[in-house]
Design an enzyme around this catalytic site. Structure first.
Site, PDB file in Angstrom:
ATOM      1  N   THR A   1       0.749  -1.155  -0.031  1.00 34.83           N
ATOM      2  CA  THR A   1      -0.037  -0.068   0.060  1.00 34.83           C
ATOM      3  C   THR A   1       0.670   1.217  -0.144  1.00 34.83           C
ATOM      4  O   THR A   1       0.609   2.079  -0.820  1.00 34.83           O
ATOM      5  CB  THR A   1      -1.099  -0.092   0.998  1.00 34.83           C
ATOM      6  OG1 THR A   1      -1.440  -1.246   1.177  1.00 34.83           O
ATOM      7  CG2 THR A   1      -1.965   1.170   1.237  1.00 34.83           C
TER       8      THR A   1
ATOM      9  N   LYS B   1       5.310  11.148  21.917  1.00 35.76           N
ATOM     10  CA  LYS B   1       5.509  11.797  22.782  1.00 35.76           C
ATOM     11  C   LYS B   1       4.045  12.389  23.323  1.00 35.76           C
ATOM     12  O   LYS B   1       3.920  13.236  24.061  1.00 35.76           O
ATOM     13  CB  LYS B   1       6.264  13.111  22.495  1.00 35.76           C
ATOM     14  CG  LYS B   1       7.826  12.999  21.899  1.00 35.76           C
ATOM     15  CD  LYS B   1       8.359  14.111  21.234  1.00 35.76           C
ATOM     16  CE  LYS B   1       9.430  13.989  20.224  1.00 35.76           C
ATOM     17  NZ  LYS B   1       9.688  15.175  19.536  1.00 35.76           N
TER      18      LYS B   1
ATOM     19  N   ARG C   1      -2.494   5.315   7.209  1.00 40.54           N
ATOM     20  CA  ARG C   1      -2.914   4.023   7.779  1.00 40.54           C
ATOM     21  C   ARG C   1      -2.955   4.183   9.085  1.00 40.54           C
ATOM     22  O   ARG C   1      -1.911   4.376   9.905  1.00 40.54           O
ATOM     23  CB  ARG C   1      -1.917   3.008   7.180  1.00 40.54           C
ATOM     24  CG  ARG C   1      -1.900   1.822   7.952  1.00 40.54           C
ATOM     25  CD  ARG C   1      -1.376   0.418   7.202  1.00 40.54           C
ATOM     26  NE  ARG C   1      -2.275   0.214   6.159  1.00 40.54           N
ATOM     27  CZ  ARG C   1      -1.744  -0.957   5.288  1.00 40.54           C
ATOM     28  NH1 ARG C   1      -0.789  -1.999   5.841  1.00 40.54           N
ATOM     29  NH2 ARG C   1      -2.529  -1.295   4.294  1.00 40.54           N
TER      30      ARG C   1
END
Ligand code: NCD
Length: 313
Positions: free
Chosen positions: A58, A87, A109
């Protein structure tokens, strides 16, 4: 269909657009690629690929699709580890950042179901869902559909066996939505109870009067199927839960392959896996096993989608 803004879920497309706009655009891309003469249709456009889960096809196909069309492509391939998410940054803030940096589109994604929808809710540029956990994977389903279309010249009337981990397979979920838009399609949902299609898809199929049958063994339906759509067991979605399921009944075997009609095809979303062994290496050369045609079709479909979204008209 109204102008394409985001690509979030398979339900958003209608068949007319798929057949009259997307597939012809993908055919054009295919011709340009095969002739080695791809027009720089996306010159001066920039695309950001944000991938929070692993990907080979992909990500690389979106990347190459953008590059071939002349766009600039930036990519963070392991955003979960190498972006500010580590973070504690939220997805929304990451999307706002990518917007502020001037990118023209985001291919995402996400590692959470609904991630693409959440991203689109704050993005002022198009968001393309490249898989959202166990949710959906609409562009993969479109390329699978295009593969069926190129092979059979139609989708109407096809008998498609969707096989394997239907519960967590996001592409399998998206392809069921897409096939439900065509006429006289029959679906065979092949999986043990534990991995059967979730109720939302069954409800959709019922409400669209799509004929389907749930079975646990591929051997029960292979002979009458035009397409066998395989996938792997999505172990990463089991959250550490153990399963005894070893793929029995949903793997391609010599017997099943020889019972298939000569004109039928076998697809696989890929990656195929050696532990589950749902599509053994030895069958790769069989002309009905079209898995790498699928990969090439993925490039053409993603080129077409990027063009339609970034330079409509
Ligand atoms: C699939 C995915 O990531 O959803 N692969 C892909 O995009 N080609 C299927 C999978 O990982 O099993």
């Amino acid at each position: 269909m109204a102008r394409l803004k985001h690509i979030l879920e398979a339900q958003q497309f209608n068949r007319l657009w798929i057949e009259k706009t997307l597939f012809p655009a993908a055919d054009k891309m295919r011709q340009m690629v095969l002739k080695g003469r791809v027009k720089q249709l996306l010159k001066n456009k920039s695309i950001c690929l944000l991938f929070y889960e692993p990907s080979t096809r992909t990500r690389l196909s979106f990347q190459n699709a953008g590059l071939l069309l002349g766009a600039k492509v930036a990519s963070t391939e392991n955003a979960k580890e190498f972006s500010s998410v580590v973070k504690g940054e939220s997805l929304k803030d990451t999307i706002r950042t990518v917007n502020a940096l001037g990118f023209d589109a985001i291919v995402l994604r996400s590692d959470v179901e609904g991630g693409a929808v959440e991203a689109a809710s704050v993005s002022n540029v198009p968001v393309i869902n490249a898989g959202d956990a166990a949710g959906q994977h609409p562009t993969q389903a479109l390329l699978d559909l295009y593969t069926f279309y190129r092979h059979f010249g139609r989708i109407d009337g096809l008998k498609v066996a969707i096989v394997g981990d239907l519960k967590h397979g996001r592409t399998h979920r998206s392809i069921a939505y897409l096939l439900g838009k065509f006429n006289r399609v029959t679906l065979f949902l092949v999986a043990p109870k534990e991995f059967q299609m979730k109720q939302d898809i069954l409800d959709y199929l019922d409400s669209h009067k799509v004929s389907y049958r749930q079975v646990s063994k591929l051997s029960e339906v292979a002979k009458e199927s035009d397409v066998l759509c395989l996938n792997r067991l999505q172990t990463e979605r089991l959250n550490g839960k153990k399963t005894k399921f070893d793929g029995e009944g949903v793997k391609l075997t010599k017997e099943i392959l020889s019972s298939l009609n000569k004109k039928s095809i076998v697809t696989h979303i890929l990656p195929r896996t050696s532990n589950f062994n749902e599509l053994p290496e030895e069958f790769t050369g069989d002309p009905r096993v079209v898995i790498f045609d699928q990969v090439a079709n993925g490039l053409y479909i993603r080129m077409a989608l990027l063009k339609l979204i970034l330079r409509p008209g």
